[in-house]
Design a protein around this motif. Structure first.
Motif, PDB file in Angstrom:
ATOM      1  N   TRP A  82       0.825  -1.223   0.000  1.00  9.57           N
ATOM      2  CA  TRP A  82       0.000   0.000   0.000  1.00  9.57           C
ATOM      3  C   TRP A  82       0.856   1.270   0.000  1.00  9.57           C
ATOM      4  N   GLU A  83       2.024   1.191   0.638  1.00  7.15           N
ATOM      5  CA  GLU A  83       2.874   2.385   0.761  1.00  7.15           C
ATOM      6  C   GLU A  83       3.452   2.827  -0.588  1.00  7.15           C
ATOM      7  N   VAL A  88       2.071   8.746   3.745  1.00  7.28           N
ATOM      8  CA  VAL A  88       1.791   8.464   5.156  1.00  7.28           C
ATOM      9  C   VAL A  88       0.523   9.165   5.654  1.00  7.28           C
ATOM     10  N   MET A 121       0.927   0.349   6.740  1.00  6.99           N
ATOM     11  CA  MET A 121       1.415   1.723   6.566  1.00  6.99           C
ATOM     12  C   MET A 121       2.279   2.147   7.755  1.00  6.99           C
ATOM     13  N   TYR A 125       6.114   3.190   7.196  1.00  7.24           N
ATOM     14  CA  TYR A 125       6.524   4.570   7.466  1.00  7.24           C
ATOM     15  C   TYR A 125       7.091   4.753   8.869  1.00  7.24           C
TER      16      TYR A 125
END
Length: 380
Positions: A82-83, A88, A121, A125
């Motif tokens: 997803w990143e 973020v 996420m 992050y």
């Protein structure tokens, strides 16, 4: 530039038309019910949103896997990158649907997908606390069918039928995407006259003018993915510039729209002006049975009333009879009419050359196609 698995969604019956549009943009397709899959980069996302006239939306397919338990749904979702798509601070609401699957509680599925993405996420992050979700929006959908999970992210925002020109509409407006499809299913070319005798708020004539001058259907609107850092602003600028250059504003057009309701004709005129086509389409208050044409080899495309309301049936049946009597006085014209009325051909007085099953919203309809005489070949 990354490569994404993309899907253009379509109304039932329009898949082949959407697939043709995607291929015309230069992408290979595979087709399923209501879905046209293709691969492409960020430029493909922008181009398909700008140019697809008959698709509902364009989505990124993030992943597909089978899930029979909530744990499998969580782990399968968390395993996806997803990143690579979302920053973020991304806001990512999750919607869902489930058909014939063990995981049938849609709210629970949505909640688990949301938690799994949050976990992914936070790890990617290196965040310990909750995510702000104050940045651009990524609309995620979890769709489960026969225990197969498909996770998508919508790149369009408002549906692609929202072209940005509709200032007003009638009681039963035809979607712009469906109107474009009805035109694409005809033999019309921009050098032939075009008439919609039941034009309502003008959707079919306006879509014909956009097609006739090769104006991109998304030229007058914005898309949700324009806010995404992963698609540079320069790509959207290029796609808009290319669309401007592709438009043929000098193409002369002979496009007419008429309707019995003078108020809706005013709305149609306003919509055409909003689309930048006010001087290209001639609208007139007129009954369908008063249709006349001074030139040959034209095309009629119409979405007449279906007679589904109480007390309306007799009037509609009379209209279909009148229509048949009048339209068939123009043998060189091709006529294309969409209705759900089961006895349309009998009332019109002639069997269609061809008919095609389509869904206008949730109404099952037939598109009756009467081919006119072909123009003589130019022997020079």
């Amino acid at each position: 530039m990354a490569t994404y698995k993309l899907v253009a969604t379509a109304a039932m019956g329009l898949e082949s038309i959407v697939a043709r549009e995607v291929k015309d943009l230069g992408y290979e397709t595979t087709v399923e019910n209501g879905k046209i899959f293709f691969e492409g980069d960020e430029l493909a996302i922008a181009r398909s949103n700008m140019w697809l006239r008959t698709a509902d939306r364009v989505k990124i397919v993030m992943g597909e896997f089978n899930a029979y338990t909530f744990d499998q749904l969580f782990e399968g979702t968390k395993a996806l990158p997803w990143e690579t798509l979302m920053p973020v601070d991304a806001a990512f609401p999750v919607s869902g649907k489930s058909v014939k699957s063990k995981l049938y509680s849609v709210p629970d599925c949505q909640s688990i997908v949301k938690k799994a993405i949050v976990e992914r996420m936070k790890a990617a992050y290196k965040r310990m606390s909750f995510l702000e979700e104050s940045g651009p929006t990524y609309k995620i959908e979890v769709a489960i069918r026969n225990d197969k999970v498909t996770l998508t992210v919508d790149t369009s925002g408002a549906g692609l039928h929202k072209r940005g020109y509709r200032t007003g509409q009638g009681e039963a407006p035809l979607k712009e995407t469906m109107a474009a499809a009805l035109i694409k299913l005809t033999n019309w070319r921009p050098d032939r006259p075009f008439h919609d005798p039941f034009c309502g708020s003008g959707t079919i004539p306006i879509e014909a003018a956009l097609i006739g001058q090769n104006i991109a259907p998304g030229f007058n609107r914005e898309f949700i993915s324009e806010e995404w850092p992963v698609i540079p602003e320069s790509i959207w600028e290029k796609v808009r510039l290319d669309a401007e250059e592709a438009a043929n504003y000098d193409q002369p057009l002979e496009i007419y729209g008429s309707d019995i309701d003078h108020k809706i004709i005013e709305v149609a005129k306003e919509n055409a002006i909003e689309a930048g086509l006010g001087d290209l389409i001639q609208f007139k208050q007129m009954q369908g049975k008063d249709f006349t044409a001074s030139s040959d080899y034209g095309v009629i495309v119409g979405n007449p009333p279906y007679g589904e309301r109480i007390g309306e049936e007799e009037e509609v049946e009379r209209m279909y009879r009148d229509m048949g009597e009048v339209f068939e006085q123009y043998p060189t014209w091709s006529k294309y009419l969409i209705t759900s009325h089961p006895d349309f051909e009998d009332l019109y007085g002639k069997k269609a050359t061809k008919k095609r099953k389509l869904f206008n919203g949730f109404i099952r309809t037939d598109y009756y196609q009467y081919f006119g005489q072909r123009p003589p070949r130019n022997t020079n």
